[in-house]
Design a protein around this motif. Structure first.
Motif, PDB file in Angstrom:
ATOM      1  N   UNK A   9       0.912  -1.392  -0.043  1.00 26.24           N
ATOM      2  CA  UNK A   9      -0.009   0.017   0.071  1.00 26.24           C
ATOM      3  C   UNK A   9       0.879   1.225  -0.109  1.00 26.24           C
ATOM      4  N   UNK A  10       2.075   1.156  -0.081  1.00 23.67           N
ATOM      5  CA  UNK A  10       2.926   2.330  -0.219  1.00 23.67           C
ATOM      6  C   UNK A  10       3.246   2.711  -1.330  1.00 23.67           C
ATOM      7  N   UNK A  11       3.643   4.062  -1.496  1.00 23.65           N
ATOM      8  CA  UNK A  11       4.098   4.655  -2.661  1.00 23.65           C
ATOM      9  C   UNK A  11       5.220   4.146  -3.501  1.00 23.65           C
ATOM     10  N   UNK A  12       5.397   3.847  -4.589  1.00 21.55           N
ATOM     11  CA  UNK A  12       4.456   3.934  -5.589  1.00 21.55           C
ATOM     12  C   UNK A  12       3.751   2.630  -5.912  1.00 21.55           C
ATOM     13  N   UNK A  13       4.224   1.457  -5.160  1.00 21.42           N
ATOM     14  CA  UNK A  13       3.589   0.157  -5.526  1.00 21.42           C
ATOM     15  C   UNK A  13       2.106   0.365  -5.423  1.00 21.42           C
ATOM     16  N   UNK A  14       1.430   1.399  -4.744  1.00 16.09           N
ATOM     17  CA  UNK A  14       0.313   1.252  -4.665  1.00 16.09           C
ATOM     18  C   UNK A  14      -0.470   1.448  -5.963  1.00 16.09           C
ATOM     19  N   UNK A  15       0.118   1.946  -7.100  1.00 13.67           N
ATOM     20  CA  UNK A  15      -0.448   2.159  -8.269  1.00 13.67           C
ATOM     21  C   UNK A  15      -0.545   0.802  -8.902  1.00 13.67           C
ATOM     22  N   UNK A  16       0.562   0.220  -8.781  1.00 13.95           N
ATOM     23  CA  UNK A  16       0.268  -1.295  -9.128  1.00 13.95           C
ATOM     24  C   UNK A  16      -0.839  -1.995  -8.560  1.00 13.95           C
ATOM     25  N   UNK A  17      -0.841  -1.860  -7.236  1.00 12.37           N
ATOM     26  CA  UNK A  17      -2.066  -2.416  -6.511  1.00 12.37           C
ATOM     27  C   UNK A  17      -3.310  -1.961  -6.854  1.00 12.37           C
TER      28      UNK A  17
END
Length: 138
Positions: A9-17
């Motif tokens: 849920x952290x940036x920037x992986x949240x975009x892929x999530x």
């Protein structure tokens, strides 16, 4: 578990999530019969990207899932192996961006064997052979 949630849920992986959640909802709609896996096939031709021969939804779903796994896996590895510092934070921000080209190459390899499952798709190597057999048999 806290580290995993932080990475996911952290940036920037949240975009892929978020993209993965959207894809999950799409495939639930496909499973329920409200849409089909070939819905986006007229919108994009993935042959130039090395992913032709399968429905666009399959290729994009595979690309997104592989990029997400690489990003989360790299984030977890980074969290386990490096102390919290500015360099680790910068690496964490670059990781999803670096995961995309690797995910693209892996997706090209993953979808290649799937061509046989989708013989009617543009770019499928079996498509031309099937058409030739029909003309010769007639």
């Amino acid at each position: 578990m806290r580290t995993l949630l932080s990475v996911v849920t952290g940036p920037p992986t949240i975009l892929l999530t978020a993209a993965l959640v959207v894809l999950l909802c799409f495939w639930l709609l496909v499973a329920a019969g409200f849409t089909s896996a070939g819905t986006f096939d007229a919108d994009a031709n993935l042959h130039a990207w090395g992913m032709g021969g399968v429905p666009v939804a399959v290729a994009v779903s595979t690309l997104t899932a592989v990029a997400w796994f690489l990003s989360v896996g790299g984030g977890l590895l980074l969290a386990a192996c490096t102390p919290p510092c500015p360099a680790a934070g910068l690496l964490r921000m670059v990781l999803p961006i670096a995961a995309l080209p690797v995910a693209w190459r892996l997706t090209c390899r993953f979808v290649r064997p799937l061509h046989r499952l989708f013989p009617d798709e543009p770019g499928s190597p079996d498509r031309g052979e099937a058409r030739d057999h029909v003309h010769h048999a007639a």
